[in-house]
Structure formats: structure tokens, C-alpha cells
Design an enzyme around this catalytic site. Structure first.
Site, PDB file in Angstrom:
ATOM      1  N   SER A 234     -90.208  34.736 -55.469  1.00 24.32           N
ATOM      2  CA  SER A 234     -89.539  34.952 -54.296  1.00 24.32           C
ATOM      3  C   SER A 234     -88.826  33.746 -53.696  1.00 24.32           C
ATOM      4  O   SER A 234     -89.081  32.592 -54.190  1.00 24.32           O
ATOM      5  CB  SER A 234     -90.658  35.132 -53.407  1.00 24.32           C
ATOM      6  OG  SER A 234     -91.099  34.081 -52.514  1.00 24.32           O
ATOM      7  N   LYS A 235     -87.806  34.176 -52.816  1.00 25.21           N
ATOM      8  CA  LYS A 235     -86.996  32.866 -52.569  1.00 25.21           C
ATOM      9  C   LYS A 235     -87.420  32.098 -51.521  1.00 25.21           C
ATOM     10  O   LYS A 235     -87.192  30.692 -51.348  1.00 25.21           O
ATOM     11  CB  LYS A 235     -85.657  33.392 -52.014  1.00 25.21           C
ATOM     12  CG  LYS A 235     -85.680  34.126 -50.512  1.00 25.21           C
ATOM     13  CD  LYS A 235     -83.985  34.742 -50.260  1.00 25.21           C
ATOM     14  CE  LYS A 235     -84.231  35.761 -49.263  1.00 25.21           C
ATOM     15  NZ  LYS A 235     -83.065  36.638 -49.444  1.00 25.21           N
ATOM     16  N   ARG A 236     -88.693  32.523 -50.930  1.00 26.62           N
ATOM     17  CA  ARG A 236     -89.404  31.588 -50.103  1.00 26.62           C
ATOM     18  C   ARG A 236     -90.234  30.651 -51.098  1.00 26.62           C
ATOM     19  O   ARG A 236     -90.485  29.561 -50.594  1.00 26.62           O
ATOM     20  CB  ARG A 236     -90.234  32.304 -49.070  1.00 26.62           C
ATOM     21  CG  ARG A 236     -89.430  32.701 -47.872  1.00 26.62           C
ATOM     22  CD  ARG A 236     -90.372  33.362 -46.681  1.00 26.62           C
ATOM     23  NE  ARG A 236     -90.584  34.728 -47.702  1.00 26.62           N
ATOM     24  CZ  ARG A 236     -89.344  35.831 -47.544  1.00 26.62           C
ATOM     25  NH1 ARG A 236     -88.386  35.647 -47.010  1.00 26.62           N
ATOM     26  NH2 ARG A 236     -89.845  36.807 -48.238  1.00 26.62           N
ATOM     27  N   ARG A 237     -90.724  31.090 -51.987  1.00 26.01           N
ATOM     28  CA  ARG A 237     -91.708  30.155 -52.789  1.00 26.01           C
ATOM     29  C   ARG A 237     -91.146  29.534 -54.017  1.00 26.01           C
ATOM     30  O   ARG A 237     -91.736  28.495 -54.424  1.00 26.01           O
ATOM     31  CB  ARG A 237     -93.066  31.237 -53.293  1.00 26.01           C
ATOM     32  CG  ARG A 237     -94.271  30.651 -53.799  1.00 26.01           C
ATOM     33  CD  ARG A 237     -95.204  31.537 -54.276  1.00 26.01           C
ATOM     34  NE  ARG A 237     -94.638  32.751 -54.923  1.00 26.01           N
ATOM     35  CZ  ARG A 237     -94.519  33.998 -54.795  1.00 26.01           C
ATOM     36  NH1 ARG A 237     -95.739  34.529 -53.761  1.00 26.01           N
ATOM     37  NH2 ARG A 237     -94.015  34.938 -55.498  1.00 26.01           N
ATOM     38  N   VAL A 240     -85.340  30.068 -56.967  1.00 21.88           N
ATOM     39  CA  VAL A 240     -84.697  31.304 -57.476  1.00 21.88           C
ATOM     40  C   VAL A 240     -83.081  31.221 -57.592  1.00 21.88           C
ATOM     41  O   VAL A 240     -82.671  32.077 -58.145  1.00 21.88           O
ATOM     42  CB  VAL A 240     -85.221  32.485 -56.656  1.00 21.88           C
ATOM     43  CG1 VAL A 240     -86.611  32.554 -56.929  1.00 21.88           C
ATOM     44  CG2 VAL A 240     -84.625  32.462 -55.317  1.00 21.88           C
TER      45      VAL A 240
END
Ligand code: GLU
Length: 469
Positions: A234-237, A240
Site C-alpha cells: 500500500s502506498k501509505r505503508r 511502492v
């Protein structure tokens, strides 16, 4: 029939490594089939799209080897809005879709349960178009929808379990499901290769193809890419963004080789292979069904191998963005006029075998270009023990007496200084390294001193000595 595939990213953020992998898989498939790769930017979510994300996608694709001008497009979904509306109108006129003004709460009040999907209330009520009236697709009551998927065989869906889904919102704007199908249709797409997360959309989309009277494409749903906890990247975590890897100094060749190994492997137990081997051997139907672990450590190791395989001159060129700071890469700690290309060329082969990503070149060579080294204080304290001052005094004296300032003479001289104190070379080297480079680890010391030169080396050793008084 010419195979036509497409890659259809939405420009809503940095370009995801999972997207890059799908793009490459499409690219190779088209090439193998003598087909065409189409790039379509799905930019209809005006609130989340930004033109710079589109530019980011184009340049990231270019970097990874899908270069501008070598594919069809980019097309923009927003330019096809007229076709999307026309298709919605056709489905309404043919009775395959109907208007509905129910809210979710209306449905819930009727069904008396948690919202489980639309109950078909307006199927035969003859509601006409109007503000706030959404258009729903009338799904078949019986039978099954069989999807032909190159990776998964024939996933089969019961039609009665597919709700009458919305194809155009209350303001008349078509939703993703429909726009995506209409675009694929108008662009003559024969194979849709995309991420597994879209599989739940596929029976609905296939029904739309059929209702619009066009033979559906062959599908291939590629398993998702996950992190070490087996969570979808995920791009938040997670890290990526393909651009982030590029700016850190991953080589495009290493990156695309690694991406293609997510869920697939070339023959003969090999992992690092020329791109031409991947293009020959890759088979979509061999892609694993299980999700693929994006292992950054492994990617780093790969990258190190790719770096070591470069001819030195190419390595020197590849380092330039980090040595000068260009584009999105931060400038190095030295001033441009302090940089010395000859000195860099002299140490480049030593650095090439030691770094795993190109940005690591900077801390390895900054001592050569800065007027005084950047001292790592923790390394200093750890290394400069009792006796280090005297050792530096002796080393300075011995170095001053050297006739030839070369790595070999420097080494034997320092070895002798250490031997007088019963020290091994490693222990003798450490204070000299910290004095000259500011760090405890780095390029081979004596070669570094040779390139740095007599004056600067001795000046730094004397300065360190003063610091120790
Ligand atoms: N724009 C969609 C996405 O980025 C594309 C879906 C598809 O490939 O059909 O997920």
C-alpha cells in the site's frame, strides 16, 4: 486477429511497482504475440487526478523500457466520455438497463437487513431519466458468466448473485466499470491483463460486453504484490513508488528483471537473466496464483549484481545524477566546482564493487571533494581511543618521509607503524580512516589516500591530531 493489450493506470498517485509489473507483463505478451500495446490513462476521477501523476507514469514507463513512441497512445479516458454516455443510452434503449432513484437507506428499509446489494426494486417500474436517477444494468436472473482467464482457467460466476449494478450515476456520468469496458471496446482490446483485485468486476464487465454486442476479451488476472507481512503493498505503508526506487539508484534493468520474477521464474534455476531471455521465456499461464512477495532486500542484492556487471565507464555515467544532483535527486554535499572527475574515475572501480544502489556513491566519495571530511561523531568517538593521537603522529611522520605516494607504499608504511605498537593493520588503519574520510567504513583506505594526495591526507591527519589534544 491482432492481439491488442492495454495498460490502463489511473493517475492518482505515484506509479506503483505492482502497476509497473502489469505494464511489463502486457508489454511482453504483446511482443510475443506480434500484437500492440496500448497505453490508456484512466483520468475520469477528476477529484483525484493530477497531470503530474500522468507525467510520472509516462516517465516511469519510459525508464523501465516501455518508451514513449513505441506504443499506441497515450489515450485519455476523459476524451472518450461521449462514447461512454452513448453506450449507457444504448443499454437503456435496448432494455438492458433501467433507471432507479433508490438510496442505500431505501433498499435497507425494504430488505430490513444490512445492505447486501440492490434488490431490483425499479426493474419493472418504468422510471424515466431525471436528476438523481442512476442507471442500473439488468443482470440475467439465471445462468452463469464464465470468464476465460489465462492464469485462472475459467472462473464461473452465478448470474443471480450479481446485483443490478450502477453504470451511470444520478448526474448521468458513467462509472468506471462501464467507461473501462467501452474504452477497451473502442480500442479493440483483445486481452485484458490486470491485477487480481479487479476480478470481482470482471463478470459484470463481461456482461456489459455481451449486452453491447461485442465478443468479450480474454482476461488474465495477475496475483497481487504483498509486503513481508503478506499485506497488499500500500502506498501509505510501503515503499511502492517506482520513482522512489529510481531516485535511490536502482538500475532499470535490475528493477524490471526483479519485477518479472514476482510470481514467475525463467528456466534453469536462474534469476538474473538478460531481458531477452525474459521476453522469450515468460508465459502468462505460468504465473503463480499466490500473491508475490516484494522483497526489497532481494531487489537490493539484485541491483548490486547489476551494478557490478556494468562496464566501469557505464558505471561512472550511471552515477552522474547523484554526483551532480539532477531532477528529483538531491544535490551532493560538495559544490559543483569541488567535484573532480579524474579523482572520481580513479576510485569508481573500487566503489562499484561495494555499493548496492547508486545513491550510496555519495557517502563513499564525498571525502574526495569536500574541503574537510564530514566527521561521523559516533564513529570518531568509537575509534579515537587512547593512543590514537600518538599513532597519528607517527603515521604522519612516516608518510611525510615517503618518496612515492602510492597505495602500496602507504600500506607497508602504516603496517610498520602499527607493528611497532604490536597492532594489526586493521586497528592501525581505523584512526587514519576516520581522520581522513570521517567514517569507519568506506573504500579501501590506501587507494583512497593515493587519490586524495599527499597534501590533503597529511593536512587532515594533522587536523585530527589537533582535535585529539
Ligand atoms: N484504472 C484501473 C486501475 O488502475 C485499470 C483497471 C484495468 O486494468 O482494467 O486499476
Amino acid at each position: 486477429m491482432t492481439v491488442r493489450v492495454r495498460f490502463a493506470p489511473s493517475p492518482t498517485g505515484m506509479f506503483h511497482v505492482g502497476g509497473a509489473r502489469s505494464a511489463l507483463q502486457n508489454w511482453i505478451y504483446a511482443k510475443q504475440q506480434g500484437g500492440v500495446f496500448v497505453l490508456r490513462i484512466e483520468d475520469t476521477d477528476a477529484a483525484r487526478n493530477k497531470p503530474e501523476w500522468t507525467e510520472g507514469i509516462l516517465s516511469a514507463l519510459d525508464w523501465i523500457g516501455i518508451s514513449r513512441g513505441s506504443y499506441e497512445g497515450p489515450y485519455f479516458q476523459s476524451e472518450n466520455a461521449g462514447e461512454h454516455r452513448a453506450a449507457a443510452a444504448r443499454l437503456y434503449e435496448s432494455g438492458r438497463a433501467y433507471y432507479c432513484d433508490c438510496t442505500r437507506e431505501d433498499v435497507q428499509a425494504r430488505t430490513g437487513s444490512q445492505y447486501q446489494g440492490y434488490d431490483g426494486y425499479h426493474r419493472d417500474r418504468g422510471l424515466g431519466p431525471g436528476p438523481g436517477h442512476a442507471l442500473r444494468f439488468r443482470t440475467p436472473d439465471e445462468g452463469t458468466t464464465v470468464v476465460v482467464d489465462l492464469i485462472r482457467g475459467e472462473p464461473t460466476f452465478e448470474n443471480k448473485l450479481i446485483e443490478d449494478f450502477v453504470i451511470a450515476r444520478g448526474d448521468g456520468s458513467p462509472v468506471f466499470l462501464l467507461a473501462n469496458v467501452v474504452d477497451d471496446m473502442t480500442m479493440g482490446i483483445t486481452h485484458v491483463i490486470r491485477a487480481e483485485e479487479h476480478l470481482p468486476n470482471t463478470p459484470k464487465q463481461q456482461l456489459l460486453w455481451e449486452a453491447l454486442g461485442v465478443k468479450p476479451p480474454v482476461w488474465a488476472h495477475v496475483p497481487v504484490v504483498v509486503n513481508e507481512k503478506r499485506q497488499k503493498l500500500s502506498k501509505r505503508r510501503d515503499k511502492v513508488a517506482l520513482e522512489a526506487y529510481r531516485d535511490e539508484g536502482y538500475l532499470a534493468g535490475a528493477m524490471r528483471n526483479y519485477l518479472m520474477l514476482l510470481g514467475w521464474a525463467p528456466s534453469g534455476d536462474r534469476e538474473i537473466v538478460p531481458w531477452s531471455v525474459i521476453e522469450d521465456e515468460f508465459r502468462l499461464d505460468e504465473v503463480n496464483l499466490s500473491s508475490a512477495f516484494f522483497d526489497e532486500k532481494k531487489l537490493r542484492a539484485f541491483n548490486g549484481e547489476y551494478i557490478r556487471a556494468l562496464p566501469v565507464a557505464e558505471f561512472v555515467d550511471a552515477c552522474q545524477p547523484w554526483l551532480t544532483g539532477t531532477g528529483t535527486i538531491a544535490p551532493p554535499p560538495w559544490q559543483p566546482e569541488e567535484f573532480d572527475a579524474d579523482a572520481f574515475a580513479a576510485v569508481a572501480p573500487l566503489a562499484q564493487t561495494r555499493i548496492a544502489v547508486l545513491s550510496e556513491i555519495v557517502p563513499n566519495v564525498d571525502f574526495l571533494f569536500l574541503a574537510s571530511p564530514l566527521i561521523d561523531e559516533a564513529a570518531w568517538t568509537k575509534t579515537m581511543k587512547d593512543g590514537s593521537g600518538e599513532l597519528l603522529d607517527d603515521a604522519v611522520a612516516a608518510f611525510e618521509a615517503l618518496e612515492s605516494w602510492d597505495a602500496e607504499s602507504l600500506k607497508s608504511t602504516l603496517e610498520a607503524v602499527g607493528a611497532e605498537r604490536g597492532l594489526k593493520l586493521g586497528k592501525t588503519q581505523a584512526p587514519v580512516r576516520v581522520a581522513v574520510t570521517g567514517r569507519t567504513v568506506g573504500l579501501p583506505l590506501f587507494e583512497s589516500l593515493e587519490v586524495l594526495g599527499r597534501e590533503r591526507t597529511l593536512a587532515r591527519m594533522r587536523a585530527a591530531r589537533l582535535r585529539l589534544v
